[in-house]
Design an enzyme around this catalytic site. Structure first.
Site, mmCIF file in Angstrom:
data_model
loop_
_atom_site.group_PDB
_atom_site.id
_atom_site.type_symbol
_atom_site.label_atom_id
_atom_site.label_comp_id
_atom_site.label_asym_id
_atom_site.label_seq_id
_atom_site.Cartn_x
_atom_site.Cartn_y
_atom_site.Cartn_z
ATOM 1 N N HIS A 1 1.400 0.636 0.419
ATOM 2 C CA HIS A 1 0.895 0.657 1.892
ATOM 3 C C HIS A 1 1.859 1.527 2.355
ATOM 4 O O HIS A 1 1.218 2.500 3.343
ATOM 5 C CB HIS A 1 0.674 -0.455 2.544
ATOM 6 C CG HIS A 1 -0.268 -1.238 2.312
ATOM 7 N ND1 HIS A 1 -1.550 -1.637 3.242
ATOM 8 C CD2 HIS A 1 -0.965 -1.967 1.074
ATOM 9 C CE1 HIS A 1 -2.564 -2.273 2.401
ATOM 10 N NE2 HIS A 1 -2.150 -2.400 1.261
ATOM 11 N N SER B 1 -0.847 -17.500 -13.817
ATOM 12 C CA SER B 1 0.659 -17.348 -13.570
ATOM 13 C C SER B 1 0.740 -16.465 -12.380
ATOM 14 O O SER B 1 1.303 -14.953 -12.601
ATOM 15 C CB SER B 1 1.247 -16.792 -14.891
ATOM 16 O OG SER B 1 0.520 -15.580 -15.218
#
Ligand code: HEM
Length: 335
Positions: free
Chosen positions: A73, A255
Site C-alpha cells: 500500500h 498454514s
C-alpha cells in the site's frame, strides 16, 4: 569499441560491488539506493528493526501479514515514500481510501521509528522502515531473508485519489492486474510471485464475498469457478446480514502464518480467495508459474524469485538524494 566500453564499465561495477560488499560497506543499488545505506550513519538500523519486529510479531502474529501488506500500500501509491503514513488536514489522505481501511501497522511502524530515533536521530527514513519491516515480516513467517536496498526518503504528499487509481482491487481480472503492475514497472513474474504473499494473513468477508459468493459478475450468484468444497466453507464464514467488514477469513487456511507454497496449491485447486488470485490461471505465463510452484518439492526457486520481486517493488518511484525528507514522526500531518 562502444560495446567494449560498456563491457569494461559493467565489469568495473561488478568488481566494485564485490569489493565493497566483502568490506561491509554499502553496495550501490538502483537509482541512489544501496544495500547497507546506513552502514556508516546508523550501523545498527537493520538489527533494531528486526528486534522490534520480533517483539511485535510475538505479541500479535497477525501483524506479520499486516506489515507485509503495508509495503504494497505504500509502494504502489506514489512510490515507496511512506506517504501511506501521512495524515491530511485539508484533503483525504491515502490511508483514508476505502481499499486501505483494513490496513494495520501504522502504530508498529511508528514504534520502530521511535527506536531508531533514539539510536540515530533524523537518519533512517520511514519509507525504509516500511520496507525493512515487510522483509522481516516475511522472514519471521519462515520465508526468505533477503537483503534490502535502503536510502529512500519520505514524501510530503498523500492523497486518497492516488490510492483509488493505483491499488489493484481484489475483483481485478488478469488483464487489469498486469496493467496495475506494469505501470509500476513490474512484470507478469512480479505479479504472480508477489501474489504469493497471500500465503499469510486474512481478509474481511467484505473483500471477496460479493465477487465470489453472492454476486459474481453482478448476477446474484456464486462464482462458478470456485472450488465446490471451499465455497460452502466460505459461505458459512460470511453470512449475509453479518457485518462483512468485521468477519475475517484466513487466506491460506492450512498454514495462515507460514510463508510457504500452499498459496499456489490453493490457486491451482480453485481455492484462491480473491478473483485476483484465481485470475493467475487466466494467463499462459502466470498459470505455468502457479502450476510449477504448486507441484514444487522445495521453496528454493520461489524464495529466490520472491526476494527479487520484493526488491523490484521496493524500487517503485523512490525519492533519494536531496528529494523528500527524513521525518521524525512518520504519521505527521500534512496540508
Ligand atoms: C495482486 C494484486 C493484489 C490484490 C488485488 C490484493 C488484495 C488484497 C486484499 C483485498 C486483501 C484483504 C484485505 C482485508 O480484507 O483486510 C489483501 C490482504 C493481503 N495482501 Fe494483498 N493484494 C494484492 C497483492 C499483494 C501484494 C503484492 C502483497 C505483498 C507484497 C500483498 C500482501 C497481502 C497480505 C500479506 C495480506 C494479508 C493482510 C493481513 O492479514 O492483515 N498483496 N490483499
Amino acid at each position: 569499441m562502444a560495446l567494449l566500453l560498456v563491457l569494461v564499465r559493467a565489469l568495473i561495477v561488478v568488481v566494485a560491488a564485490a569489493v565493497v560488499s566483502s568490506s561491509g560497506l554499502p553496495v550501490p543499488g538502483y537509482d541512489g539506493l544501496a544495500i547497507g545505506f546506513y552502514h556508516e550513519t546508523c550501523p545498527q538500523a537493520e538489527e533494531l528493526v528486526l528486534a522490534e519486529m520480533r517483539e511485535i510479531v510475538r505479541e500479535d502474529k497477525t501483524l506479520a501479514p499486516a506489515l507485509l501488506r503495508f509495503m504494497l500500500h505504500d509502494c504502489f501509491v506514489r512510490g515507496c515514500d511512506a506517504s501511506i503514513m501521512l495524515k491530511s488536514r485539508k484533503m483525504m489522505a491515502e490511508r483514508d481510501a476505502l481499499l486501505s481501511c483494513s490496513l494495520r501497522g501504522y502504530e508498529q511502524i511508528e514504534r520502530i521509528k521511535a527506536k531508531l530515533e533514539e539510536a540515530c536521530p533524523m537518519t533512517v527514513s520511514c519509507a525504509d522502515i516500511i520496507v525493512m519491516a515487510a522483509r522481516d515480516a516475511v522472514f519471521l513467517s519462515n520465508g526468505p531473508r533477503y537483503q534490502v536496498e535502503t536510502g529512500r526518503r519520505d514524501g510530503k504528499v498523500s492523497c486518497d485519489i492516488d490510492a483509488y487509481n493505483d491499488l489493484p482491487p481484489p475483483g481485478s481480472n488478469i488483464v487489469d492486474l498486469k496493467i496495475y503492475f506494469s505501470v509500476k514497472n513490474l512484470g507478469w513474474k512480479d505479479l504472480v510471485v508477489l501474489s504469493g504473499s497471500h500465503t499469510i494473513g486474512r481478509a474481511q468477508c467484505a473483500s471477496f464475498a460479493g465477487d465470489r459468493l453472492y454476486n459474481y459478475s453482478g448476477e446474484g450468484k456464486q462464482d462458478p469457478s470456485l472450488n465446490t468444497t471451499y465455497a460452502p466453507e466460505l459461505r458459512k464464514a460470511c453470512v449475509p446480514g453479518d457485518p462483512f467488514d468485521e468477519t475475517y477469513v484466513e487466506m491460506d487456511p492450512g498454514s495462515p502464518y507460514t510463508f510457504d507454497l500452499s498459496y499456489y496449491r490453493d490457486v491451482y485447486s480453485k481455492r484462491g480467495l480473491f478473483l485476483s488470485d484465481q485470475a493467475l490461471l487466466d494467463d499462459r505465463w502466470t498459470r505455468e508459474y502457479v502450476e510449477r510452484m504448486a507441484s514444487a518439492d522445495s521453496t528454493e526457486e520461489y524464495f529466490r524469485d520472491y526476494s527479487k520481486a520484493m526488491t523490484n517493488m521496493g524500487r517503485i518511484e523512490v525519492l533519494t538524494g536531496d528529494n523528500g525528507e527524513i521525518r521524525k514522526v512518520c504519521g505527521a500531518y500534512v496540508d
